[in-house]
Scaffold this motif. Sequence first.
Motif: not given
Lengths: 276, 276
Positions: A231-255
């Motif tokens: 995934g993304i380097d933790r340094a990108w996780y600042r308060e000003s950054a929004a975290r956005v997800f794509i719905p995963m409706l199946g058995v796999a956990d990622s695209l």
Amino acid sequence: MQIATGHPAAKQVLGLLRGHGQPGSTDALEEAELTVAEGFWACEAVRDAARDRGLRVVSVLYCPQVLRPDGLEVAHQLADLAEQAYEISAKTLQRLAERDRPDGLIAVVELPTWTPGSLALAERALVLVADGIEQPGNLGTLIRTLDACGADALVLTNPRTRRANVKVFRASHGTVLRVPCLSFATVADGQDWLDGAGFGVYLADTEGASRYSDLAYADRTALVLGNERFGIDRAWYRESAARVFIPMLGVADSLNVSISAAVLLYEARSKLADWR
Amino acid sequence: MQIATGHPAAKQVLGLLRGHGQPGSTDALEEAELTVAEGFWACEAVRDAARDRGLRVVSVLYCPQVLRPDGLEVAHQLADLAEQAYEISAKTLQRLAERDRPDGLIAVVELPTWTPGSLALAERALVLVADGIEQPGNLGTLIRTLDACGADALVLTNPRTRRANVKVFRASHGTVLRVPCLSFATVADGQDWLDGAGFGVYLADTEGASRYSDLAYADRTALVLGNERFGIDRAWYRESAARVFIPMLGVADSLNVSISAAVLLYEARSKLADWR
């Protein structure tokens, strides 16, 4: 002039195809960001970029024995644009080309480079940050998608594969010659540039807080995609950054990372763009 | 019992990895739709599908020398579920596995099959028709995306790569074990099924008449994607089929087929689905 595999120009092609200039190496090939365009469509893209934007074509190697007339025409056009041009035999072609039934055209080109100062951004802008992407096929597909959706730039942080990798060229369908790219040594450097240019930053994260389709997206939007496994380097996780997800409706956990990028890019583009 | 590469179970793995059972062959492997799951995550997916849905596990080959404790646990669980279980040496593993540093687990499984009659569809349904897809990596990525967006089925017409190709398994991240698939001998057969089930049909076509983001999409939506080079079979172009395009704003004239599919699938899903 006809050359064989022992000639420096042919050796250069082989060296590039075999991946000299991997990250960390001090190979001279790396410095120059040289890559190989193989085949008719790839060499057409090279010709167009050389004409339109002065792309540097180091050499063209072509095989009159196997080229169709339209390919031979491109070969001659490239010969005029290239620093060196050589004929090769069908046997040499077979040893140089990486696939079955090559169509007889190979060019060595220098990838264009961009700097933050040389990148003109409109009021609305869309960039993709590829953080730590490992697989050249993924990086190339990302670049192809950036071209298709009219994004402004690719931003690289923590690079783990080189843009000059020939697999990037192939997967990008040659758009690596066109899509502006900025590479930053550290995440902080990348953030500084984005902050300075007023970008809103959106991290693609399956544990994200906002569904991708619910967001409005900032006029200048930067989407951040991370390494295929980590995934993304933790340094990108600042308060000003929004975290956005794509719905995963199946058995796999990622695209696949290039699939996630495409879904996000087209969603942001459809909300930012001229086409609505 | 430890076996070596000469054992029929090991030979079967090698035969499947080398692509016996290509389209058109009469190989017995093809009949049974056997495929190979290699590695820890792949064998976890096999175990789960065997437990949840009675997936047939023909054999499991595992290497106690290199397996980590969690891998060994999965090996023992699979040994209980499989028709045959064998230990292999690190040397045999290296000869069977297709990658560097294999983690010691290989399973041969029979892909589940579905029939139109066995596929239960809700009032709202989303399927993807893959017409003439050639590259197994693309087919696998399509399946992974279908799983992620909760689509109901993959529909195959003019198949040019087999679902049992091990590259499909890999690119699908094992979701090929789960995503329902209907295969039709002709386009007309596929159309008959879609018509009978009341699907609206949307052809992905860069020359399409409607922008993908402007459409409402039918309660039962079938998206049709075509061959990587030649597009969709003309037989799909009936008056009742909508032609839909994704804007191409750059120099390249098309997107990777699995990218196009993802953009369309998530757009249709976001308009049909529960998540809004």
